[in-house]
Structure formats: C-alpha cells, structure tokens
Write a protein that holds these residues in place. Structure first.
Motif, mmCIF file in Angstrom:
data_model
loop_
_atom_site.group_PDB
_atom_site.id
_atom_site.type_symbol
_atom_site.label_atom_id
_atom_site.label_comp_id
_atom_site.label_asym_id
_atom_site.label_seq_id
_atom_site.Cartn_x
_atom_site.Cartn_y
_atom_site.Cartn_z
ATOM 1 N N ARG A 257 22.824 22.209 8.723
ATOM 2 C CA ARG A 257 22.369 23.599 8.569
ATOM 3 C C ARG A 257 21.379 23.759 7.426
ATOM 4 N NH1 ARG A 257 28.558 25.381 9.241
ATOM 5 N NH2 ARG A 257 28.684 25.134 11.510
ATOM 6 N N ARG A 258 21.526 22.940 6.388
ATOM 7 C CA ARG A 258 20.580 23.023 5.273
ATOM 8 C C ARG A 258 19.220 22.443 5.634
ATOM 9 N NH1 ARG A 258 25.278 21.808 2.020
ATOM 10 N NH2 ARG A 258 24.801 19.584 2.088
ATOM 11 N N ALA A 259 19.206 21.584 6.671
ATOM 12 C CA ALA A 259 17.967 20.876 7.020
ATOM 13 C C ALA A 259 17.184 21.528 8.146
ATOM 14 C CB ALA A 259 18.297 19.426 7.402
ATOM 15 N N ILE A 260 17.779 22.540 8.804
ATOM 16 C CA ILE A 260 17.150 23.069 10.012
ATOM 17 C C ILE A 260 16.790 24.542 9.892
ATOM 18 C CG2 ILE A 260 18.433 21.437 11.450
ATOM 19 C CD1 ILE A 260 20.196 23.836 12.352
ATOM 20 N N GLY A 261 15.844 24.952 10.732
ATOM 21 C CA GLY A 261 15.593 26.354 11.011
ATOM 22 C C GLY A 261 15.874 26.586 12.483
ATOM 23 N N TYR A 262 16.388 27.763 12.813
ATOM 24 C CA TYR A 262 16.776 28.032 14.199
ATOM 25 C C TYR A 262 16.249 29.396 14.620
ATOM 26 C CZ TYR A 262 19.789 28.849 18.273
ATOM 27 O OH TYR A 262 20.255 29.119 19.532
ATOM 28 N N VAL A 263 15.436 29.407 15.675
ATOM 29 C CA VAL A 263 14.885 30.644 16.211
ATOM 30 C C VAL A 263 15.436 30.814 17.619
ATOM 31 C CG1 VAL A 263 12.801 31.950 16.751
ATOM 32 C CG2 VAL A 263 12.804 30.360 14.822
ATOM 33 N N ALA A 264 16.375 31.722 17.760
ATOM 34 C CA ALA A 264 17.047 31.921 19.041
ATOM 35 C C ALA A 264 16.187 32.757 19.976
ATOM 36 C CB ALA A 264 18.394 32.605 18.815
ATOM 37 N N ARG B 173 8.341 38.736 17.305
ATOM 38 C CA ARG B 173 8.629 37.324 17.552
ATOM 39 C C ARG B 173 8.074 36.459 16.425
ATOM 40 N NH1 ARG B 173 12.668 34.794 19.104
ATOM 41 N NH2 ARG B 173 12.423 33.092 20.584
ATOM 42 N N LYS B 174 6.912 36.800 15.889
ATOM 43 C CA LYS B 174 6.365 36.057 14.757
ATOM 44 C C LYS B 174 7.281 36.186 13.537
ATOM 45 C CE LYS B 174 2.102 37.760 14.911
ATOM 46 N NZ LYS B 174 0.662 37.926 14.566
ATOM 47 N N LEU B 175 7.850 37.365 13.341
ATOM 48 C CA LEU B 175 8.784 37.550 12.231
ATOM 49 C C LEU B 175 10.034 36.697 12.427
ATOM 50 C CD1 LEU B 175 9.403 39.045 9.586
ATOM 51 C CD2 LEU B 175 10.442 40.870 10.958
ATOM 52 N N ASP B 176 10.522 36.597 13.677
ATOM 53 C CA ASP B 176 11.677 35.733 13.956
ATOM 54 C C ASP B 176 11.392 34.293 13.535
ATOM 55 O OD1 ASP B 176 13.389 37.644 15.021
ATOM 56 O OD2 ASP B 176 12.659 37.372 17.068
ATOM 57 N N VAL B 177 10.194 33.790 13.884
ATOM 58 C CA VAL B 177 9.839 32.420 13.527
ATOM 59 C C VAL B 177 9.724 32.286 12.007
ATOM 60 C CG1 VAL B 177 8.098 30.607 13.751
ATOM 61 C CG2 VAL B 177 8.692 32.016 15.738
ATOM 62 N N ALA B 178 9.122 33.286 11.359
ATOM 63 C CA ALA B 178 9.015 33.256 9.897
ATOM 64 C C ALA B 178 10.394 33.189 9.254
ATOM 65 C CB ALA B 178 8.256 34.487 9.411
ATOM 66 N N MET B 179 11.381 33.895 9.822
ATOM 67 C CA MET B 179 12.752 33.860 9.295
ATOM 68 C C MET B 179 13.317 32.438 9.331
ATOM 69 S SD MET B 179 14.039 37.094 8.617
ATOM 70 C CE MET B 179 15.732 37.277 9.195
ATOM 71 N N GLY B 180 12.953 31.702 10.392
ATOM 72 C CA GLY B 180 13.449 30.334 10.505
ATOM 73 C C GLY B 180 12.778 29.352 9.570
ATOM 74 N N LEU B 181 11.687 29.779 8.925
ATOM 75 C CA LEU B 181 10.924 28.892 8.050
ATOM 76 C C LEU B 181 11.113 29.185 6.572
ATOM 77 C CD1 LEU B 181 7.518 28.884 9.986
ATOM 78 C CD2 LEU B 181 9.241 27.075 9.961
ATOM 79 N N VAL B 182 11.899 30.201 6.241
ATOM 80 C CA VAL B 182 12.018 30.652 4.854
ATOM 81 C C VAL B 182 12.364 29.508 3.905
ATOM 82 C CG1 VAL B 182 13.465 32.016 3.304
ATOM 83 C CG2 VAL B 182 12.509 33.068 5.334
ATOM 84 N N HIS B 183 13.299 28.641 4.296
ATOM 85 C CA HIS B 183 13.789 27.591 3.404
ATOM 86 C C HIS B 183 13.097 26.249 3.617
ATOM 87 C CE1 HIS B 183 15.883 27.292 7.162
ATOM 88 N NE2 HIS B 183 16.483 26.173 6.826
ATOM 89 N N ARG B 184 11.955 26.259 4.308
ATOM 90 C CA ARG B 184 11.141 25.056 4.555
ATOM 91 C C ARG B 184 11.977 23.934 5.194
ATOM 92 N NH1 ARG B 184 9.157 27.241 -0.243
ATOM 93 N NH2 ARG B 184 6.905 27.603 -0.239
ATOM 94 N N PRO B 185 12.444 24.159 6.412
ATOM 95 C CA PRO B 185 13.316 23.175 7.064
ATOM 96 C C PRO B 185 12.581 21.904 7.467
ATOM 97 C CG PRO B 185 12.689 24.875 8.620
ATOM 98 C CD PRO B 185 12.170 25.315 7.282
ATOM 99 N N GLN B 186 13.331 20.818 7.599
ATOM 100 C CA GLN B 186 12.777 19.570 8.115
ATOM 101 C C GLN B 186 12.604 19.632 9.630
ATOM 102 O OE1 GLN B 186 14.831 15.937 6.684
ATOM 103 N NE2 GLN B 186 15.974 17.307 5.307
#
Length: 343
Positions: free
Chosen positions: A78-85, A144-157
């Motif tokens: 969970r710390r390594a991923i971003g998830y956009v449902a 939808r762009k905001l959803d993707v941005a939410m998944g990138l906040v923590h700079r996932p691998q």
C-alpha cells in the motif's frame, strides 16, 4: 509486478450459484512500463486489480507488487502503490485542492508538503483555475483527472488505473492518454491499466494481456500479437433485408463465402468476419458469393490486423460481442464484491 495462477470465487448469494471471477490468471509486468489487461466487463480485470492493490484476497495463487508479496505484506504494498478505481474517490462537497491536501495528509505528508504537492498536481493536470471550486461542479474529464492526481500524491512506484477513461469525451481521453505516457516516459512509473478500449491498449501499453472468463488467453506486445495474424481482416455487415433465421443464417453465410479464398470465417448475428492473405482480391469474391446466395450487404471493410482480431482469434468472438455478453457477469461480480466488502 507479477500474478501467478490467481483464483477467486465470489459467493452468489440469494440462491444464485458462485461466481468464478478468476480461474488461474497469470502475467508479469516489466518495471517502468504500461501493462494493459484487455477484456470485456466481467472478464476479471477489476478483481485482479483489487487483489494486487490488497483490496481483496485471492483464494489461491500468488502476486508480487514492487517486489513484495501482496498477501504476506499488504502494508508495504500500500505504501508503494497508487490506486485509481472506476468510481470517484473524491469528496464532491470539498474543493479539488482540499481533496488533494487531505490525500497528502493521509499518506503521511506534513501540512506544508501536502499543500505544495496539491498545488503541483493541480498545475500538472491543468486544474489550477478550478482548484478552489467544489468537485461537484467539475466536468467528467476534470473529475477523472483529479482522481488520477489523488493516486499520485505520494509518488507511488506502481499505479493501478482501472478503466481510467470510461465515459470521457474524446478530448479528455486524449489528455489522459498523454498524461499516462508522460508518467512512464519521464517518471519510469509502472502502470497496470485495465480497459476494454482496443485503441487505448494499442497506443499506451508496451505489453497486453487479453483476459477472458478469468484467464489470460494470450499476452505479448500489441505489434507481436497482431503480426501473428497473417493477411487482412474482412468485415461484412448484412443488410436488414437479409433473412434472419438464427443458426441457419450463419450457415448460409459461411457456405456463400467458402469458395472466395477466406479463412477463419465467423458469423455473429448479421456480421461476417474473415481473414485473407490478399484481402483486396478476396473481398470482391466474398461479395459476389453473398449476392449469389441472396444475402444483401449493407457495408464491407478491409483492414490490417487489430487487437480485436487478436481477441476474436483467441476467444472465438469479437470484443464488442463479449462486452455485450459480459454485462450480466459484470453485475454478478459487482454484487458479489459488494457482499465481500460488506462482510
């Protein structure tokens, strides 16, 4: 990232039989690439994504994300991923900025860093002008762009994108494609993309796995998969005036084109699909055969191999036909998944 022999069955509930969502699904994703799971609704794509993102557990099989076993160490994954449902995760009654700042704080960022990261992502996704508007006022593409941005906040691998462009207009879809390409080219991010859009998988993915009934039926680069199909694809739509008597119509169409030099003949409703080494030569013969059989033609097309042709070859039906047939299965999966989450 990899999945090996994943199996998952949901209880049917209310007297219905169990739903087999995954049936030994396996694939491997090279680091720093886009990998597409391509298939209709109900094929098992979303279930696979949820297992890899630790939102669900497989009945059997193994999976690793960012080098970590998802079943043994879900917290590391969970710390390594971003998830956009598929469904929005933002609060519509907060602003875009507030949603991103909250996501940053939940990921462990300090207040200042969360605000800075939010501003960076708002600019990156061209949302700065709407940053302080309520999300409920956003267009579908903006949300939808905001959803993707939410998944990138923590700079996932690793980033999971589950049907990221469903419902978007062509302009918003093109913008999303450009951003996905940038994430791999500039940030070397690994992206698992689920989609039923053929052109999306063809353009974005370095590798594709075609999923049908919970299994990977074929995998490879889009070009390699298409190159396996020799010759041209022929698609003929019969006119509404053609006699429609079910299975016998399919037989009449097949008989009518038997001598025209085509192969891999398949008939779905009023649509004939076939392949030919020299399509420009074979197509007139196909049309002549259909005319002689009293089967009027509405349209005919000739094209180089596509991913839909690949899907047709390996599953026996086109993706459009599978999509139509998979809607009820998708509903079963969704209902079973909801019951699992509620439990």
């Amino acid at each position: 990232m990899d999945a090996v022999a994943l199996r998952k069955t949901y209880p049917g509930g209310r007297g219905r039989p169990p739903v087999r969502a995954l049936d030994g699904l396996s694939f491997a994703v090279p680091t720093g690439t886009v990998f597409a799971l391509l298939g209709p609704n109900g094929a098992g794509k979303s279930t696979t994504t949820k297992i890899l993102a630790t939102l669900s557990r497989a009945d059997s099989g193994t999976a690793h994300v960012a080098g970590t076993d998802v079943a043994r160490h879900p917290e590391r994954v969970r710390r390594a991923i971003g998830y956009v449902a598929q469904k929005p995760v933002t609060d519509p009654m907060d602003t875009g900025r507030e949603n991103l700042v909250l996501a940053g704080r939940l990921q462990g960022l300090g207040a200042r860093d969360a605000r800075a990261r939010a501003a960076e992502l708002l600019d990156r996704f061209s949302l700065t002008d709407a940053a302080d508007r309520l999300v409920t006022t956003y267009s579908g593409g903006m949300a939808r762009k905001l959803d993707v941005a939410m998944g990138l906040v923590h700079r996932p691998q690793v980033l999971f994108l589950d049907e990221p462009t469903t419902g978007l207009d062509p302009e918003a879809r093109a913008e999303m494609w450009a951003e996905i390409e940038r994430m791999t080219a500039v940030e070397c991010m690994t992206i698992l993309l689920t989609t039923h859009y053929l052109e999306e998988a063809d353009r974005l993915a370095a590798n594709v796995a075609i999923v049908d009934e919970g299994r990977v039926v074929v995998a490879g680069t889009p070009d390699a998969l298409k190159d396996e199909l020799r010759g041209d694809g022929i698609v003929v739509e019969l006119a509404p005036g053609a006699p429609d008597d079910g299975a016998s119509l399919a037989g009449r169409v097949a008989d009518a084109v038997r001598a025209s030099g085509v192969r891999d003949v398949r008939v779905e409703g009023r649509t004939l699909r076939a392949r030919a080494d020299a399509g420009a030569v074979a197509l007139p013969a196909v049309l002549a055969g259909l005319d002689a059989a009293g089967l009027p033609v509405a349209s005919a097309t000739l094209a180089r191999p596509s991913l839909d042709d690949v899907y047709l070859r390996h599953t026996g039906r086109s993706l459009a036909a599978a999509q139509a047939g998979g809607r009820s299965a998708a509903g079963d999966h969704a209902g079973a998944a909801a019951e699992e989450v509620a439990a």
